[in-house]
Write an enzyme that holds these catalytic residues in place. Structure first.
Site, short mmCIF file in Angstrom:
data_model
loop_
_atom_site.label_atom_id
_atom_site.label_comp_id
_atom_site.label_asym_id
_atom_site.label_seq_id
_atom_site.Cartn_x
_atom_site.Cartn_y
_atom_site.Cartn_z
N TRP A 36 1.06 -1.37 0.07
CA TRP A 36 0.14 0.10 0.50
C TRP A 36 1.29 1.57 -0.14
O TRP A 36 2.31 1.31 0.04
CB TRP A 36 -1.11 -0.18 1.48
CG TRP A 36 -2.74 0.55 0.93
CD1 TRP A 36 -2.48 2.16 1.29
CD2 TRP A 36 -2.80 0.34 0.01
NE1 TRP A 36 -3.98 2.55 0.82
CE2 TRP A 36 -4.10 1.18 0.28
CE3 TRP A 36 -3.13 -0.79 -1.20
CZ2 TRP A 36 -5.30 1.40 -0.81
CZ3 TRP A 36 -4.35 -0.63 -1.18
CH2 TRP A 36 -5.90 0.63 -1.60
N ASP A 66 0.74 11.08 -0.09
CA ASP A 66 -0.46 12.02 0.11
C ASP A 66 -2.27 11.29 0.34
O ASP A 66 -2.22 10.20 0.42
CB ASP A 66 -0.38 12.54 -1.14
CG ASP A 66 -1.34 12.36 -2.83
OD1 ASP A 66 -0.95 10.65 -2.43
OD2 ASP A 66 -2.67 12.97 -2.89
N GLU A 123 -3.29 8.23 -1.92
CA GLU A 123 -2.33 6.90 -1.80
C GLU A 123 -1.69 7.03 -3.24
O GLU A 123 -1.36 6.02 -2.82
CB GLU A 123 -3.42 6.21 -1.22
CG GLU A 123 -3.97 6.39 -0.58
CD GLU A 123 -5.46 5.24 0.31
OE1 GLU A 123 -5.78 4.77 -0.60
OE2 GLU A 123 -5.04 5.15 0.66
N GLU A 124 -1.20 8.26 -3.76
CA GLU A 124 -0.97 8.01 -4.72
C GLU A 124 0.62 8.33 -4.90
O GLU A 124 1.65 7.99 -5.43
CB GLU A 124 -1.65 8.23 -6.17
CG GLU A 124 -2.83 7.60 -6.00
CD GLU A 124 -3.94 8.98 -6.96
OE1 GLU A 124 -4.58 7.75 -7.73
OE2 GLU A 124 -3.10 9.48 -7.68
N GLU A 133 -18.38 6.52 -3.99
CA GLU A 133 -16.95 7.60 -4.52
C GLU A 133 -16.78 8.89 -5.30
O GLU A 133 -17.00 9.71 -5.22
CB GLU A 133 -16.07 6.55 -4.39
CG GLU A 133 -14.95 7.61 -4.73
CD GLU A 133 -13.37 6.12 -4.88
OE1 GLU A 133 -13.26 5.89 -5.81
OE2 GLU A 133 -12.93 6.15 -4.00
C1 NOJ Z 1 -5.98 3.11 -4.59
C2 NOJ Z 1 -5.92 4.33 -3.58
O1 NOJ Z 1 -7.23 4.18 -2.60
C3 NOJ Z 1 -6.78 5.45 -4.82
O2 NOJ Z 1 -7.33 6.77 -4.48
C4 NOJ Z 1 -5.79 5.23 -6.02
O3 NOJ Z 1 -6.72 6.58 -6.86
C5 NOJ Z 1 -5.90 3.79 -6.41
N1 NOJ Z 1 -5.02 3.14 -5.13
C6 NOJ Z 1 -4.47 3.66 -7.25
O4 NOJ Z 1 -3.52 3.98 -7.05
C1 NOJ Z 2 -9.17 6.25 -1.99
C2 NOJ Z 2 -8.83 7.65 -1.90
O1 NOJ Z 2 -7.62 8.22 -2.42
C3 NOJ Z 2 -8.68 7.93 0.01
O2 NOJ Z 2 -8.56 9.02 0.40
C4 NOJ Z 2 -9.82 7.29 0.66
O3 NOJ Z 2 -8.94 6.63 1.97
C5 NOJ Z 2 -9.93 5.81 0.56
N1 NOJ Z 2 -10.42 5.62 -1.23
C6 NOJ Z 2 -11.13 5.18 1.27
O4 NOJ Z 2 -12.10 6.00 1.50
#
Ligand code: NOJ
Ligand code: NOJ
Length: 573
Positions: free
Chosen positions: A135, A191, A194-195, A420
């Protein structure tokens, strides 16, 4: 003007349509949010008490996890409704959230040990065990957002005259998180999406807020142990926060190292989640009505205009549009998000609250393009609430804000469920269903529209040192001497590279070197690096065109605090 929201006699038909949506969707959002919280939420099966399931979606995507960020934002919304007296039944669930977070703070995980580096683990299994898959970790906004939720609750308990629960339970948890923030805020982080691994505006801003309100709480409790370090770090964080502003293109850079435009709803979410009603339109904390945050709003909204999303393409150049995370997004094809579109409205409602309470609007050169959407060619200046300019602007901006709500309204399915995302081509819901954070973002946007504001934090009157001492990187550097024992052959030299710009970002071509070797076989160099960070590095050997790296894993060290130094004595491996 009358501020009763429902059934206003003076409302336009358009406002009334949005009023109707707020009236019907509000209860659905609250119920939808509660359904995802364990142990008894109807869609929270398997979740421990107080655990927020991000979404009940099990596949494509699997969101049956407890994210620290989502959970903190969701419970902040619930805690605000409880502490302002609107939801007196919610305390038992809130106390379960506290217990669940204490359990997670005490769980070892891939980010590190319990009560230590593990505090910034982004997500856990809903049975409160560690998630061990790959992750984007760590995510250093988590401890800050959690502190902010817990501090809001702690302040309520103290106001009730009940400090014992605060001193026994809440403050120790807050202290763990804030000591983490004070130590690691300047380290790279993933960030909020999560990227991107770098420095992120949202993360820095929520860290700053958490430290400030933690200091005030500690002082109320006469707990002085950490106040000095939190105070000096808060000043450093505030200083760094200024560096995200991009004066030449008038936007707020969301992340370093992203390789993207940097324009991202990150900045709108930041002003929403760091709003403080005592801070006016201060730009140093990027308050929603500050010129920088309005310029940021303008840049973000404009980045979604045009043909990027076909559902936006017919919309007027000054009307609201559907908002996503950032225009380069490709997750689920890159679409608008409900929570992003709600946040675009929420920032504007917050700005309107402040303008109305301070009874004026100031237009600066920085915010002029934002205001010119409503009054073309408007001049910089301060417009008092008695002027027609003030009336024209506030009413147009309210309509504009309602426009973002109306877009989510248009693309909310008949049952009121908020996923979402919604499709950029036809508006149908996409990605995770019943996203808990989507519901929380609806509730807070609706509250702000009704003039309901969250409790203030100590954001008033903050200043950053002007000129050279703030934002000058020499104030946040420390020195490191690298010594490596390496036997070499004629023509071969030792170089160094690593994970920060000062170590040339892992570039073998631009690596630092050759290191000097007055005491061969010891090769040495002294470098200034960002203070107080974990930094990775390796030595490399170069001979003509050939490059040989040291074997894995990467080496790492913690740099000294500002102005300090460390020495590393290594042997080539
Ligand atoms: C899962 C993350 O929660 C999401 O924000 C991200 O865009 C995708 N993985 C791809 O990296
Ligand atoms: C993806 C989002 O990018 C992230 O900010 C969030 O924490 C997770 N999904 C779970 O909702």
């Amino acid at each position: 003007m009358c501020s009763t929201v429902y059934g206003r006699l003076d409302a336009t038909p358009y406002e009334r349509a949005v009023d109707d949506y707020v009236a019907s969707e509000g209860p659905i959002a609250l119920a939808g949010l509660l359904a995802n919280i364990g142990p008894s939420g109807s869609k929270s099966q398997g979740a421990k008490p107080g655990i927020v399931v991000a979404s009940p979606s099990l596949t494509d995507p699997d969101y049956v996890f407890a994210w620290i960020r989502d959970s903190a934002l969701v419970f902040k919304a619930l805690i605000d409704r409880f502490t302002d007296g609107r939801d007196s039944t919610r305390l038992p669930l809130i106390l379960q959230y506290v217990q669940s977070q204490s359990n997670l703070q005490n769980t070892d995980n891939p980010s590190g040990a319990a009560r230590g580096l593990g505090l910034a683990e982004p997500k856990f299994e809903i049975n409160e065990t560690a998630f061990t898959g790959a992750w984007g970790r760590p995510q250093r906004d988590g401890p800050a957002l959690r502190s902010t939720a817990l501090i809001t609750l702690a302040n309520w308990f103290i106001a009730q005259g009940n400090t014992s629960y605060v001193t026994s339970t809440l403050f120790p948890m807050i202290t763990l998180d804030l000591n983490y923030v004070a130590t690691y805020w300047n380290d790279q982080t993933f960030d909020l999406w999560e990227e991107v691994q770098g420095h992120s505006f949202f993360t820095t801003a929520v860290q700053h807020r958490a430290l400030r309100e933690g200091i005030a709480l500690a002082q109320k409790l006469n707990s002085t142990a950490n106040v000095a370090s939190w105070t000096s770090e808060a000043a450093n964080v505030l200083c760094t926060l200024q560096s995200y502003w991009q004066p030449s293109n008038a936007f707020i850079l969301s992340n370093t190292n992203s390789g993207r435009s940097g324009i991202d709803v990150n900045s709108i979410l930041t002003s929403v989640h760091t709003f403080s009603s005592n801070a006016g339109c201060d730009a140093v904390t990027f308050q929603p009505c500050s010129d920088k945050a309005l310029a940021g709003h303008f840049a973000v909204v404009n980045s979604f205009r045009g043909s990027l999303y076909s559902i936006n393409s017919g919309r007027a150049s000054t009307a609201a549009v559907a908002i996503g995370r950032y225009k380069e997004d490709s997750y689920f094809g890159g679409n608008p998000w409900y929570l992003a579109t709600f946040a675009a409205a929420e920032q504007l409602y917050l700005a309107l609250s402040t303008w109305n309470s301070q009874k004026s609007i100031t237009v600066t050169a920085i915010s002029q393009p934002f205001f010119a959407q409503f009054i073309p060619g408007i001049a910089a200046g301060t417009y008092a609430s008695t002027t027609s300019t003030f009336t024209t602007l506030t009413s147009a901006i309210r309509t504009y804000a309602d426009g973002f709500i109306a877009i989510n309204q248009q693309y909310t399915p008949a049952n009121g469920g908020l996923a979402e995302q919604f499709s950029k081509s036809n508006g149908t819901p996409l990605s995770a269903v019943d996203l808990t954070w989507s519901y929380a973002s609806a509730l807070t946007a609706f509250d702000r529209r009704a003039g309901v504001l969250p409790a203030a934090w100590p954001a008033a009157g903050l200043t950053v040192p002007s000129g050279s001492s703030c934002g000058d990187s020499s104030t946040t550097l420390s020195s490191v001497t690298f010594n490596v024992n390496a036997q070499t052959v004629l023509g071969e030299n030792i170089y160094l590279t690593g994970s920060v710009a000062e170590l040339r970002n892992w570039s073998p071509d631009n690596a630092i070197g050759p290191l000097s070797n007055p005491n061969y076989p010891i090769w040495t160099v002294t470098v200034q690096v960002p203070a107080n960070q974990t930094i990775e590095y390796k030595y490399i050997r170069k001979n003509g065109g050939s490059v040989v790296w040291e074997s894995d894993p990467n080496r790492s060290f913690r740099s000294a605090t500002t102005g300090g130094s460390v020495t590393l004595n290594d042997v080539w491996k």
